[in-house]
Scaffold this motif. Structure first.
Motif, PDB file in Angstrom:
ATOM      1  N   PRO A 171       0.817  -1.228   0.000  1.00 20.15           N
ATOM      2  CA  PRO A 171       0.000   0.000   0.000  1.00 20.15           C
ATOM      3  C   PRO A 171       0.843   1.267   0.000  1.00 20.15           C
ATOM      4  O   PRO A 171       0.859   2.036   0.959  1.00 20.15           O
ATOM      5  CB  PRO A 171      -0.821  -0.135   1.289  1.00 20.15           C
ATOM      6  CG  PRO A 171       0.040  -0.956   2.200  1.00 20.15           C
ATOM      7  CD  PRO A 171       0.776  -1.926   1.309  1.00 20.15           C
ATOM      8  N   ILE A 172       1.583   1.453  -1.095  1.00 20.93           N
ATOM      9  CA  ILE A 172       2.482   2.596  -1.229  1.00 20.93           C
ATOM     10  C   ILE A 172       2.187   3.281  -2.558  1.00 20.93           C
ATOM     11  O   ILE A 172       2.309   2.666  -3.619  1.00 20.93           O
ATOM     12  CB  ILE A 172       3.964   2.158  -1.209  1.00 20.93           C
ATOM     13  CG1 ILE A 172       4.302   1.408   0.075  1.00 20.93           C
ATOM     14  CG2 ILE A 172       4.881   3.345  -1.399  1.00 20.93           C
ATOM     15  CD1 ILE A 172       5.644   0.712   0.032  1.00 20.93           C
ATOM     16  N   ILE A 173       1.783   4.529  -2.519  1.00 20.56           N
ATOM     17  CA  ILE A 173       1.646   5.293  -3.760  1.00 20.56           C
ATOM     18  C   ILE A 173       3.045   5.667  -4.246  1.00 20.56           C
ATOM     19  O   ILE A 173       3.867   6.090  -3.442  1.00 20.56           O
ATOM     20  CB  ILE A 173       0.792   6.563  -3.521  1.00 20.56           C
ATOM     21  CG1 ILE A 173      -0.692   6.182  -3.445  1.00 20.56           C
ATOM     22  CG2 ILE A 173       0.981   7.580  -4.620  1.00 20.56           C
ATOM     23  CD1 ILE A 173      -1.621   7.364  -3.282  1.00 20.56           C
ATOM     24  N   PRO A 174       3.393   5.491  -5.534  1.00 19.95           N
ATOM     25  CA  PRO A 174       2.514   5.201  -6.660  1.00 19.95           C
ATOM     26  C   PRO A 174       2.396   3.731  -7.048  1.00 19.95           C
ATOM     27  O   PRO A 174       1.988   3.439  -8.169  1.00 19.95           O
ATOM     28  CB  PRO A 174       3.173   5.994  -7.787  1.00 19.95           C
ATOM     29  CG  PRO A 174       4.638   5.869  -7.490  1.00 19.95           C
ATOM     30  CD  PRO A 174       4.755   5.855  -5.989  1.00 19.95           C
ATOM     31  N   LEU A 175       2.798   2.791  -6.205  1.00 18.46           N
ATOM     32  CA  LEU A 175       2.608   1.373  -6.522  1.00 18.46           C
ATOM     33  C   LEU A 175       1.126   1.058  -6.629  1.00 18.46           C
ATOM     34  O   LEU A 175       0.264   1.773  -6.106  1.00 18.46           O
ATOM     35  CB  LEU A 175       3.263   0.502  -5.453  1.00 18.46           C
ATOM     36  CG  LEU A 175       4.791   0.573  -5.312  1.00 18.46           C
ATOM     37  CD1 LEU A 175       5.261  -0.394  -4.241  1.00 18.46           C
ATOM     38  CD2 LEU A 175       5.478   0.285  -6.631  1.00 18.46           C
ATOM     39  N   ASP A 176       0.828  -0.062  -7.299  1.00 17.17           N
ATOM     40  CA  ASP A 176      -0.575  -0.450  -7.505  1.00 17.17           C
ATOM     41  C   ASP A 176      -1.321  -0.603  -6.187  1.00 17.17           C
ATOM     42  O   ASP A 176      -2.496  -0.240  -6.072  1.00 17.17           O
ATOM     43  CB  ASP A 176      -0.639  -1.764  -8.301  1.00 17.17           C
ATOM     44  CG  ASP A 176      -0.044  -1.623  -9.688  1.00 17.17           C
ATOM     45  OD1 ASP A 176      -0.146  -0.517 -10.262  1.00 17.17           O
ATOM     46  OD2 ASP A 176       0.524  -2.593 -10.202  1.00 17.17           O
ATOM     47  N   GLY A 177      -0.628  -1.136  -5.181  1.00 17.56           N
ATOM     48  CA  GLY A 177      -1.270  -1.321  -3.876  1.00 17.56           C
ATOM     49  C   GLY A 177      -1.714  -0.012  -3.262  1.00 17.56           C
ATOM     50  O   GLY A 177      -2.773   0.076  -2.629  1.00 17.56           O
ATOM     51  N   GLY A 178      -0.903   1.046  -3.436  1.00 14.70           N
ATOM     52  CA  GLY A 178      -1.279   2.359  -2.935  1.00 14.70           C
ATOM     53  C   GLY A 178      -2.501   2.899  -3.646  1.00 14.70           C
ATOM     54  O   GLY A 178      -3.388   3.507  -3.032  1.00 14.70           O
TER      55      GLY A 178
END
Length: 424
Positions: A171-178
């Motif tokens: 859950p890290i923007i800009p990763l998909d999880g984010g």
């Protein structure tokens, strides 16, 4: 920390090469990807030679290494194509796909306007990576007896796909999880900004955790692990900081109005004057605009049209006294314009659709009040965040008709939703 703004929203396509198009989507390769390709080729080659106790030929080692890297290349491409095709299904345009040393990125023309669409686009990539991981590991197990070389190859690529899928779900923007976390919060609260803030908070928590693990590893004497976790922690923290500053810019663009930013960069002349009068304003033109100066015409106190300096190029100097401005007047309502009370982010969207990158600002009564260009907007935003630019940089930006310091305010404005701008 203001310098992070100078690096925000850089286009990853710069310096990359377009190698082909897939359903109209340009596929670009950044030079850094070749280093990754070479690294995985050498790693797979060495592992293959180790499995065969050095009995394999050098040629076979290189072939297996190249096949491993090629399958990884294809896996990353399929991950990004999944994002792209789902985005197209949501009515969005994909500018290009760029593969670089950290993986790949599908560049969309604008952000998805709905939480459900945003969620579908974000989750599609990791789902494809995890499916590929499952299929390749399954194939590896089936080949373990008949062909252990191919079995090992698919096991490696399958494990890498598993790593790509799981890593992208963090859950890290800009990763998909984010983006997934942001979309879920957005869906349940109705606020995109709330979703982004939660995703930023999650990224910061993970960054602090990674740095803490790095410090703990250093105290235990594991220098390599300490360096790895510290780099990850600092990278994630920097990413979350950049996202925070983008939120700050969005807030500025929503709170500033056109009449607070515009300048009076035009001249007013009587329309019965000879065109020779325009030659007096050449210094004005050179100092303030990259294109022709805007000259508004009036007659007996009424606005009647406009002209620009280029008409001088079409008239011989001998006739400058014989020709009059009203002969070349164009309707003032043909100029791209905007109301003085429009938000700045809407002005950016409008200004980018113009040929000259400039708008005529109109008062409530519809009369010319001023002009607005990219430099006016960029100066106002940078001033709000505490960065006053020297005159030399302003002149360069105005000459090139660009936002100062290369700020990409268009992308930020395209991601804004007027229904969500009042949220803090």
């Amino acid at each position: 920390m203001k310098w992070i703004l100078l690096l925000a929203w850089r286009n990853l396509s710069l310096g990359s090469w377009e190698v082909m198009k897939i359903r109209g989507i340009p596929l670009r390769i950044h030079p850094s990807w070749f280093l990754v390709f070479l690294y995985f080729t050498l790693s797979a080659k060495d592992q293959f030679e180790t499995l065969l106790n050095g009995q394999a030929s050098i040629w076979n080692g290189w072939v297996i290494g190249a096949c491993t890297s090629s399958l990884l290349f294809l896996s990353v491409l399929l991950h990004e194509l999944a994002h792209s095709f789902v985005a197209i299904g949501e009515g969005l345009k994909v500018r290009d796909i760029t593969l670089f040393f950290l993986g790949g990125m599908a560049s969309l023309e604008k952000e998805c306007p709905t939480s459900k669409g945003s969620l579908k686009i974000a989750i599609s990539g990791p789902v494809v990576s995890l499916i590929l991981a499952f299929l390749m590991i399954l194939l590896s197990n089936n080949l373990s007896v008949s062909n252990f070389i191919l079995s090992n190859l698919f096991k490696q690529v399958g494990s890498l796909n598993l790593l790509i899928g799981v890593f992208n779900l963090l859950p890290i923007i800009p990763l998909d999880g984010g983006v997934i976390l942001k979309s879920l919060i957005w869906y349940f609260t109705g606020s995109k900004r709330a979703g982004i803030k939660v995703a930023i908070g999650s990224a910061r928590l993970i960054s602090f955790l990674a740095i803490f693990i790095g410090i703990l590893s250093l105290l235990r004497g594991n220098l390599y692990l300490a360096i790895c976790f510290s780099i990850i922690g600092l990278f994630v923290f920097s990413s979350s900081k950049s996202q925070s500053q983008i939120i700050q810019i969005q807030k500025i663009l929503s709170e500033l109005y056109v009449n607070q930013v515009c300048s009076r960069s035009f001249r007013v002349l009587e329309d019965d004057l000879p065109v020779k009068v325009l030659s007096k304003y050449s210094p004005f033109n050179k100092d303030n605009f990259s294109n022709e100066a805007l000259i508004l015409l009036c007659r007996e106190g009424r606005w009647v049209g406009y002209v620009n300096e280029k008409i001088l190029k079409n008239i011989s100097v001998q006739n400058w006294d014989k020709k009059f401005l009203y002969e070349f007047s164009q309707p003032i309502n043909e100029l791209p314009s905007i109301s003085e009370k429009e938000s700045l982010w809407k002005a950016i969207l409008k200004i980018e659709k113009t040929k000259d990158g400039r708008l005529l600002v109109l008062s409530f009564s519809g009369l010319p009040l001023g002009t607005l260009d990219r430099v006016d907007i960029g100066k106002a935003v940078l001033k709000k965040i505490g960065l006053n630019l020297p005159d030399q940089l302003i002149k360069i930006a105005r000459k090139e008709n660009i936002y100062p310091l290369g700020l990409n305010l268009l992308n930020i404005s395209q991601s804004m939703d007027s229904s969500d701008l009042g949220e803090d």
